[in-house]
Design an enzyme around this catalytic site. Sequence first.
Site, PDB file in Angstrom:
ATOM      1  N   ASP A 198       1.141  10.780   3.820  1.00 39.20           N
ATOM      2  CA  ASP A 198       0.941   9.571   3.034  1.00 39.20           C
ATOM      3  C   ASP A 198       2.133   9.459   2.072  1.00 39.20           C
ATOM      4  OD1 ASP A 198      -0.009   7.270   1.876  1.00 39.20           O
ATOM      5  OD2 ASP A 198      -2.023   8.017   1.491  1.00 39.20           O
ATOM      6  N   GLU A 243      -6.590   1.931  -4.855  1.00 41.65           N
ATOM      7  CA  GLU A 243      -6.350   3.359  -5.092  1.00 41.65           C
ATOM      8  C   GLU A 243      -6.782   3.778  -6.504  1.00 41.65           C
ATOM      9  OE1 GLU A 243      -2.476   4.545  -3.634  1.00 41.65           O
ATOM     10  OE2 GLU A 243      -2.608   3.137  -1.980  1.00 41.65           O
TER      11      GLU A 243
HETATM   12  C1  BGC Z   1      -2.001   4.803   0.764  1.00 40.30           C
HETATM   13  C2  BGC Z   1      -2.116   4.642   2.252  1.00 40.30           C
HETATM   14  C3  BGC Z   1      -1.142   3.616   2.748  1.00 40.30           C
HETATM   15  C4  BGC Z   1       0.256   3.923   2.273  1.00 40.30           C
HETATM   16  C5  BGC Z   1       1.274   2.906   2.708  1.00 40.30           C
HETATM   17  C6  BGC Z   1      -0.572   4.969   0.338  1.00 40.30           C
HETATM   18  O1  BGC Z   1      -0.475   4.965  -1.045  1.00 40.30           O
HETATM   19  O2  BGC Z   1      -2.742   5.923   0.356  1.00 40.30           O
HETATM   20  O3  BGC Z   1      -3.428   4.291   2.592  1.00 40.30           O
HETATM   21  O4  BGC Z   1      -1.189   3.589   4.152  1.00 40.30           O
HETATM   22  O5  BGC Z   1       0.261   3.978   0.876  1.00 40.30           O
HETATM   23  O6  BGC Z   1       1.129   1.722   2.030  1.00 40.30           O
HETATM   24  C1  BGC Z   2       2.990   0.922  -2.762  1.00 42.30           C
HETATM   25  C2  BGC Z   2       1.775   1.210  -1.938  1.00 42.30           C
HETATM   26  C3  BGC Z   2       1.448   2.636  -2.036  1.00 42.30           C
HETATM   27  C4  BGC Z   2       1.389   3.098  -3.481  1.00 42.30           C
HETATM   28  C5  BGC Z   2       1.222   4.576  -3.553  1.00 42.30           C
HETATM   29  C6  BGC Z   2       2.746   1.383  -4.175  1.00 42.30           C
HETATM   30  O1  BGC Z   2       3.801   1.131  -5.002  1.00 42.30           O
HETATM   31  O2  BGC Z   2       3.257  -0.446  -2.742  1.00 42.30           O
HETATM   32  O3  BGC Z   2       1.967   0.916  -0.594  1.00 42.30           O
HETATM   33  O4  BGC Z   2       0.235   2.827  -1.413  1.00 42.30           O
HETATM   34  O5  BGC Z   2       2.526   2.739  -4.189  1.00 42.30           O
HETATM   35  O6  BGC Z   2       0.790   5.014  -4.791  1.00 42.30           O
END
Ligand code: BGC
Ligand code: BGC
Length: 756
Positions: A307, A511
């Site tokens: 990830d 998140e």
């Molecule tokens: C998320 C994932 C996601 C990735 C790409 C991460 O922060 O946990 O679910 O696929 O970002 O955007």
């Molecule tokens: C991104 C997301 C990712 C996240 C991780 C963001 O800045 O746009 O895709 O999941 O950071 O913490």
Amino acid sequence: MIPRLLLPLLLLLALGVAASQEAPRYLDPDAPVAERVADLLARMTLEEKVGQMTQIDLARLMGSGEWDRGPLDPLWLERILGDAHVGSLLSGGGAAPVPNEPAAWKETIDALQRYAIRTSRLGIPILYGVDAVHGHNNVLGATIYPHGIGLAATFDPDLVRAIGRAVGEDVAATGVTWNFAPVADLGRDPRWGRFYETFGESPAVAAAMVAAFVEGQASVGRVASTLKHFVAYGQAESGNDRAPADLSGRSLRGIHLPPFAAGVHAGARTVMIASGSVNGVPVHASRYLLTDVLREELGFDGVASSDWGDVDKLVTVHRVAPDLDAAVAMAVNAGVDVVMVPHDAEGFTSALLRQVRAGEVSEARIDEAAGRVLALKFALGLFERPYVDTPAAAAVVETDRSLARRAATESLTLLENRGGALPITGARRVLVTGPGASDVAMQMGGWTIRWQGLEPGGDEPPAVTVLEGLRAGAPEGTRVEHRTPHDPGLLDVAATADAVVVVLGEAPYAEGAGDSDDLAIPEDDAQLVARLEDALEGRDAPLVTVLMAGRPLLLPAALRRASDALVMAYLPGTEAGTALADVLYGRVAPSGRLPFAWPASVGGLPITADEPPAEAEHEPLYPFGHGLSYGRFRTSELAAERDGDEVRLSVMVENAGDKSAEHVVLAHVRFPIVRILTPERLPVGFARVALDPGESRRVDVRVPLERLALVPGDVRAGDDLAVLPGTYRFEVGGESTEVSLDACSIRSRDGSVACR
Ligand code: BGC
Ligand code: BGC
């Protein structure tokens, strides 16, 4: 005699002629994938192989900084796709081309593809990934489906299969070949900011939905599914995102692995690794989980990807590695094939190259990881068809509104309906109010255009708000009036309305930003309902509360008392308003059921239906599976028999009401007395049936024996799932029946069962 200088030239010429006569094996579309991979790997340098293991975010290629959104920058193209040989790119949440239009997506991805193929020595295409978790949700104009938690409430895997296909078609039309979906995590703690992305608390429901989505998306042919996030991501004790989980082998195998196993068996080609830790080991560093369990036990042979930034976090967050070099070796040796870096390509590739040269990572492991990525590219047909041929990506993306409408409609879950408050019929004036009445950001939730959801004043995708839907769908003779909660005339209108609909909800989040300690409804919202209740005092006008939220919020007693009807709408997406109009006005009977138990307090967590018995038990406010209808259903004649690897239940269902309606049949099991804790009643199977008034039908509910399996043994239990011998009592509606089962062992690799 040939001059010495000419010799090498002639040799090259001869080779060239030979090559032109016989194209390399890896370019032969008829050759088996394994041979193509072996042939290509044999031609690649170590640097090129390491590049295949590297994934970079689109934002890094645009403009000058990490987050500038501008045109593709030739300098970064050269560094990332040229110098670092990067094999895959992604759009992280909110990383979109400018302008954010379907055609621009297709053109940008095609341009990146062209660059990669032309500049790489061997013409290797890239993979392009997005999080299309509820529609092609980064793209302005795409249809947005309900988030996973709402889809789970439909208990309708056929619907989810159709959505998987529709989403696959949408992403494929724009050149995307890798979708980081479906989410196979379980939503067992509503404090978690990703609860809404899951298919709820039940392994049985999640496994069916995950498999259905994977099958649907795979049917498109050009898009790889991702099971994420492997594993136990939603089980952090704190209820927070990316936090440590401590769990037994028993719950790992009995609860958390089944949705992943189902997705692997359905043909998912990639898995994304969970950012947290399990039992003191970050999953990204766990050889046990990533290799022993994922590969050997579940039989997964696709690509395991990290990830976002998680290899660095082995140093900066988990502190299990002293520096990036050590972290890279640790992750790759544990089983990470692709690292979502996502910005510093050179930083990652040079660290991995150093570790290979130092003998800390074997070349065989690099071949294995890069080989899996190449195998995926061959399997998706990218060497033959690297570009999208759809001339009008735009037209393809905005489709399937009817599917989105059906999904939102089937998900709506009627929690309370006192005195038949719903449906609203014969009302002359309906007042619609509340913060969610016309808030597109709220009905969409996170992961919509931007990572954290729609921003105030930012781009807004097409959508039917609740207000618009209730207006457009109002029956003849019903007038809909809208007042904001702060409108001074609100209570006057309420005092004369025939029905009041108040729409509450959560502002979008994603998140960790969405983690909640209190699951509280905003104070203002509770007060709004109380004020409306006062205004309606003594009148026969129902107060209908609609909740658009990604999780069960704690419902204050006063709010519940005041609401004659209470509808959980989850995060319904584009067609929120149409779906709510159909159900509130009674054209469609609500049929959604809760895919989780609704807690009465935060202190009462965990509250899942499969909690083992305890002396002091917490009662949920609404149990798993709760959901009322306008119809009346009767079940009778429940029969059950073992049929190969399943228990087949069959039950007569009758629509005893006066309206056509759909109904979700839910089956629970009570375990025999065995020497470990078992839940009192475990949800194990379900089916959805549509019945006309007076119609009866026999409905089958198939329960794979796998769903009855436990990890037996004392505290230090072994690893093997087994069905323990004894008498199992199955319950459907008010009926119950028993089946005696022999001891069976379950082979996780393919879900096959061997009984004594
Ligand atoms: C998320 C994932 C996601 C990735 C790409 C991460 O922060 O946990 O679910 O696929 O970002 O955007
Ligand atoms: C991104 C997301 C990712 C996240 C991780 C963001 O800045 O746009 O895709 O999941 O950071 O913490």
